[in-house]
Write a protein that holds these residues in place. Sequence first.
Motif, mmCIF file in Angstrom:
data_model
loop_
_atom_site.group_PDB
_atom_site.id
_atom_site.type_symbol
_atom_site.label_atom_id
_atom_site.label_comp_id
_atom_site.label_asym_id
_atom_site.label_seq_id
_atom_site.Cartn_x
_atom_site.Cartn_y
_atom_site.Cartn_z
ATOM 1 N N ALA A 1 17.427 68.867 1.979
ATOM 2 C CA ALA A 1 17.610 67.667 1.164
ATOM 3 C C ALA A 1 18.754 67.848 0.170
ATOM 4 O O ALA A 1 19.564 66.931 -0.032
ATOM 5 N N VAL B 1 22.180 67.750 2.050
ATOM 6 C CA VAL B 1 22.546 66.382 2.418
ATOM 7 C C VAL B 1 23.045 65.618 1.198
ATOM 8 O O VAL B 1 24.058 64.904 1.261
ATOM 9 N N ARG C 1 26.755 64.159 0.918
ATOM 10 C CA ARG C 1 26.835 62.697 0.848
ATOM 11 C C ARG C 1 27.663 62.253 -0.350
ATOM 12 O O ARG C 1 28.346 61.215 -0.302
ATOM 13 N N GLY D 1 20.904 63.924 8.806
ATOM 14 C CA GLY D 1 21.463 64.263 7.505
ATOM 15 C C GLY D 1 22.973 64.166 7.502
ATOM 16 O O GLY D 1 23.574 63.534 6.622
#
Length: 344
Positions: free
Chosen positions: A54, A57, A61, A83
């Motif tokens: 998490a 990602v 991002r 992801g």
Amino acid sequence: MRAASFAIPGDIDTPTGGFLYEKRLLLALRAQGRAVRHVVLPGSFPDPLPADVARTVAILRDLPQDRPVILDGFIPGALDPAGLAQVRAPMVAIVHHPLALEEGLSPARAAHLYRTERANLARMAHVLVPSPHTRSILVERYGVPAARITVARPGVDRPAGRPAPADPPLLLSVGILHPRKGHDVLVSALARIRALDWQAVIVGAPWDAAHAASLRRRVERLDLGRRVTLAGRVGTVELHRLYRAAHLFALATRYEGYGIVFDEALAAGLPIVSCRTGAVPDTVPADAGSLVPPDDPRAMAEALATLLTDGDAHAARSAAARRHGASLADWSDTAAIAGAVLDA
């Protein structure tokens, strides 16, 4: 000259060829005058914890979409494709060696890694690889178009100073203590030539603790403790001293996607004994090395014995190694190739 991000999980100083390649490429790209941000990702790859997935990602991002991001090979190999689908920046993957082809994986694990890496590589704007061998694997097994792959061979650091051969002759091996490096095969080969005069040093961090312990036990069981030194990780100055002192370089590897240490050995003018596997035949010139089948201690022992007892054969291979080593690229050449990819 286009700016870029370079995303690498964990400690960039981790003592493996892959991390060395990426650290030196990062520094060489900056030396071009290029603005390259080092993005530090969580260190649990290639088996990331859910929280690290998490976090990774989220980091990727949020990268600016107007500059490409270079991804360490663990990321497209191990991060869920859903992801990476959220990343807006153009992605350039570095693939040293596909994760699914690593030693010792269960069939289910290998299949999962293959599906993940194949899907993620399809999203890449481009892929950098260290050797034509790795490019062929990605084209033939992973369906990556050849036009989207560029070979950026590693640069080489030449040992400083003049050769200072050790007595008795020093057999040098460099590679992390991991089953793929074949140090167990090398030790078994050395036991076969115990009647000859030599000493051996194996340099490499204990990447696989169980394998490292097994290797130490093998050395003791074969009564080689006074002749074979497991030196662990050493600094650059000491490594260069060992290259200058060595009579030959030996690595009984079971697979290499490139093998920076071979270039280091050539730059030091050392004959090479290794295995006919992976990218080794493309990396080690035929007149500078003797390549034997992997997992064959007898053949390895014979090749080592020849270079210990046949002065003419050693001299010829040493001269060839020096000749090839003098023509090897440095890291600025690697960065020029990678920089052209970023600018495109």
